[in-house]
Scaffold this active site. Structure first.
Site: not given
Ligand code: GLN
Length: 424
Positions: A129, A30, A105
């Site tokens: 995410s 990532k 994400s």
């Molecule tokens: N969708 C969640 C957020 O936008 C989780 C994102 C994540 O785990 N990085 O914060």
């Protein structure tokens, strides 16, 4: 290599050691995990040309294990999103559900595994995410217990919530990657000794006889019919394997999404202050005064990131701190307590990972609140610092469905075992 789904921000190959447990494996990383000499953008125009001078600890571990890194995976900007559509480098398409989002994400990481562009991948999970894109792309993802995996070199979004986690095509392969990246690190004071010597891959033995699985009713009620069907079938299979399934209640999770977003945005507003064009990020030039230069440089952030910095700053400001941030911390403590109580009577908890199948591309950007609510089943786990796995459990017409198993702190073996039983 062709990248039809916009999976990678940067395609670059980095060879690891000649031998080791991952000598035959390719891994996508990532793009918020630092790679020495390889551009690391966090999906943001702010870091368009940022090349880290050092490796994250997990990247050192990958190299030492013999893995070949094949590229930096696309992601929601700074990890803020659930669909990989907030990336400054364009959205990723779900290889398992054409025209739909891969989740987020860590959408590029999950899509890399689903499309066969990499054998394995690393993502990060602040509020879901790793698990969300694993579910949407039909692959396996693990969010480790807070402290099991070093965060050194992970560009911070919300430190108190996030962990780097592995994704893979099977539970065993994903657990093997967890074996490689877990363990204490002098450079991350929140990393822990506990769990370091465990052999996670060998826990993928599919044996659930005698396991008690709790189903929190609050995390099932809101799910789509198709998702619930796949979930019920999964429970049926686990019963056939000798597990006992019982209902449990986690009343506090009703407040988890709001508590999560207050805490995550508050931490983000502080963490992202370093992108000022001086320490990091796009420089606006310093002709005028400091405030102007600072605000010019921050034009490079996208809409979602700006929204969160504003809301987080507000929640922490004098006069509002007690009303928002402190209340959110109280709710977090309550969520933790609910999980602790549940684990007095069950070994693991089960729910759908996501309440819906993958959305169509473009759908979620219109309504941020709706997007936040999609995280209802994943964020409680981060608030409570617990481990969880998402395992594929079939499909609906709209795409793959994932089932989530949550364990007590450092209970990764239990969730890996149950997850592997679902696969069989
Ligand atoms: N969708 C969640 C957020 O936008 C989780 C994102 C994540 O785990 N990085 O914060």
């Amino acid at each position: 290599m062709t990248d039809d789904h916009n999976i990678f921000v940067t395609e670059e190959t980095v060879e690891g050691a000649d031998d080791g447990p991952l000598a035959d494996a390719t891994v996508a990383v990532k793009d918020n995990i630092s790679t020495e000499g390889v551009r690391t953008t966090c999906g943001s125009a702010m870091l368009d040309d940022y090349v880290p001078p050092y490796d994250a600890t997990v990247v050192e571990s990958l190299k030492a294990a013999g893995a070949t890194i094949v590229g930096k995976a696309n992601m929601d900007e700074f990890g803020m999103g659930s669909t990989t559509e907030t990336s400054a480098f364009g959205p990723v398409e779900n290889p398992a559900a054409p025209g739909r989002v891969p989740g987020g994400s860590s959408g590029g990481s999950a899509a890399a595994v689903a499309a066969g562009e990499a054998d394995l991948a690393l993502g990060s999970d602040t509020g879901g995410s790793v698990r969300n894109p694993a579910a949407f792309c039909g692959v396996v993802g693990i969010k480790p217990t807070y402290g099991l995996v070093s965060r050194y070199g992970l560009v911070a979004y919300a430190n108190s919530l996030e962990q780097i986690g592995p994704l893979g095509p099977t539970v065993e392969a994903t657990a093997e990657l967890l074996d490689v990246i877990s363990g204490p690190d002098d450079r991350d004071a929140t990393s822990r000794e506990e769990g370091a010597d465990t052999d996670y891959a060998s826990a993928a033995d599919g044996d659930v006889a005698g396991t008690t699985i709790g189903v929190p009713t609050e995390l099932v009620e809101g799910a789509d019919a198709g998702v619930r069907e796949r979930f019920e079938e999964t429970l049926e299979d686990l019963r056939d394997g000798g597990a006992t399934v019982e209902e449990v209640s986690l009343p506090s999770v009703e407040h988890a999404v709001e508590a999560y977003y207050v805490i995550a945005m508050s931490e983000a507003s502080s963490n992202l202050a370093r992108f000022d064009g001086v320490r990091y990020g796009n420089s606006g030039g310093f002709e005028g005064n400091w405030n102007e230069a600072f605000s010019d440089s921050r034009e490079a952030f996208g809409e979602e990131v700006k929204r969160r910095i504003l809301l987080g700053t507000y929640a922490l400001s004098a006069g509002y701190h007690d009303k928002y941030y402190k209340q959110a911390q109280d709710a977090r403590a309550w969520v933790k307590q609910d999980f602790d109580e549940a684990f007095e009577s069950v070994d693991v908890l089960a729910s759908p990972t996501m309440p819906t199948p993958p959305f169509e591309q473009g759908e979620s950007l219109e309504d941020p609140l709706q997007m936040y609510l999609a995280d209802a089943n994943t964020v409680p786990v981060n608030l409570a610092d617990l481990p969880a796995i998402s395992v594929p459990a079939g499909e609906t017409d709209a795409g793959p469905v994932g089932v989530q198993f949550v364990g007590p702190a450092f209970g990764e073996e239990a969730i890996i075992r149950v997850g592997s039983a679902v696969e069989n």
